[in-house]
Design a protein around this motif. Structure first.
Motif, short mmCIF file in Angstrom:
data_model
loop_
_atom_site.label_atom_id
_atom_site.label_comp_id
_atom_site.label_asym_id
_atom_site.label_seq_id
_atom_site.Cartn_x
_atom_site.Cartn_y
_atom_site.Cartn_z
N ALA A 139 61.15 34.38 5.87
CA ALA A 139 61.40 35.49 6.79
C ALA A 139 60.37 35.47 7.91
O ALA A 139 59.31 34.85 7.77
CB ALA A 139 61.35 36.81 6.04
N ASP A 140 60.71 36.14 8.99
CA ASP A 140 59.83 36.19 10.16
C ASP A 140 59.82 37.60 10.73
O ASP A 140 60.79 38.34 10.61
CB ASP A 140 60.33 35.23 11.25
CG ASP A 140 60.37 33.80 10.76
OD1 ASP A 140 59.29 33.20 10.61
OD2 ASP A 140 61.48 33.29 10.50
N LEU A 141 58.70 37.93 11.35
CA LEU A 141 58.58 39.20 12.05
C LEU A 141 57.58 39.04 13.18
O LEU A 141 56.82 38.07 13.21
CB LEU A 141 58.13 40.33 11.11
CG LEU A 141 56.70 40.22 10.58
CD1 LEU A 141 55.96 41.51 10.85
CD2 LEU A 141 56.76 39.97 9.09
N VAL A 142 57.62 39.97 14.08
CA VAL A 142 56.63 40.03 15.15
C VAL A 142 55.95 41.39 15.01
O VAL A 142 56.59 42.43 15.10
CB VAL A 142 57.25 39.86 16.54
CG1 VAL A 142 56.20 40.04 17.62
CG2 VAL A 142 57.93 38.50 16.66
N LEU A 143 54.65 41.35 14.76
CA LEU A 143 53.87 42.57 14.58
C LEU A 143 53.24 42.96 15.91
O LEU A 143 52.57 42.15 16.55
CB LEU A 143 52.77 42.33 13.55
CG LEU A 143 51.92 43.53 13.19
CD1 LEU A 143 52.72 44.50 12.33
CD2 LEU A 143 50.68 43.08 12.45
N ASP A 144 53.49 44.17 16.34
CA ASP A 144 52.87 44.71 17.55
C ASP A 144 51.55 45.34 17.11
O ASP A 144 51.54 46.43 16.55
CB ASP A 144 53.78 45.75 18.19
CG ASP A 144 53.22 46.32 19.48
OD1 ASP A 144 51.97 46.38 19.65
OD2 ASP A 144 54.03 46.74 20.33
#
Length: 188
Positions: A139-144
């Motif tokens: 899985a992938d995400l972009v954390l702000d």
């Protein structure tokens, strides 16, 4: 391992994440051009699939003090009070509220607790495979980082958006050994 068409094709039950076979990697861009790779260790986690085949809950707990980038000073800053504050907040915890599955992708929508405060987040599953009582999920995400309270440094010094990739191996709790593989395929 056989690919799954959709995350909701995981067999019913509770899938326990294996910390020894799970990786969480981030690529923190600094000075607009240099990526500083880092990793965190999984403490525990699970994926619960209900009898109706719906992914009911995903929980993952990371050890904030395990942040490791290969640079002692950077790691001390990242785990210290100016950033993760691992002494006072030893865990980063993701908990899903909803798992949305359509023909093109599976997305876990939930919250991540950072420094003791929950923040909304979305994780996209890019691949899921299963063989017997073992599943592998990427899985992938972009954390702000500013939205989750990780420093107010200008984006020119430390990028605001941090891509994170997760590779999980999980085992079905109390599963009988199946005689054949169950088919499940790539999720974009």
């Amino acid at each position: 391992m056989t690919p799954l068409d959709r995350l909701d094709q995981l067999p019913t039950g509770t899938w326990t994440m294996d910390p020894a076979h799970t990786t969480v990697r981030a690529a923190v861009r600094k000075l607009l051009i240099v990526d500083a790779p880092a990793s965190l260790e999984l403490v525990e986690g699970s994926i619960r699939v209900d009898d109706d085949g719906q992914v009911a809950e995903i929980v993952a707990v990371l050890d904030a003090a395990s942040y490791e980038s290969g640079n002692v000073q950077r790691d001390a800053w990242a785990t210290g009070p100016a950033c993760l504050d691992a002494e006072r907040h030893p865990h980063l915890t993701f908990r899903s509220r909803d798992v949305r599955i359509d023909a093109d992708r599976s997305v876990a929508i939930g919250t991540v607790a950072v420094r003791g405060v929950d923040h909304p987040i979305m994780i996209e599953v890019s691949d899921a495979r299963v063989q017997g009582d073992t599943a592998a999920v990427r899985a992938d995400l972009v954390l702000d980082r500013q939205a989750v309270g990780l420093g107010s440094y200008p984006s020119v010094l430390i990028a605001r958006r941090i891509p994170i990739s997760i590779s999980v191996t999980a085992r079905l709790a109390n599963a009988a050994k199946p005689s054949e593989e169950r088919s499940v395929s790539s999720v974009a």
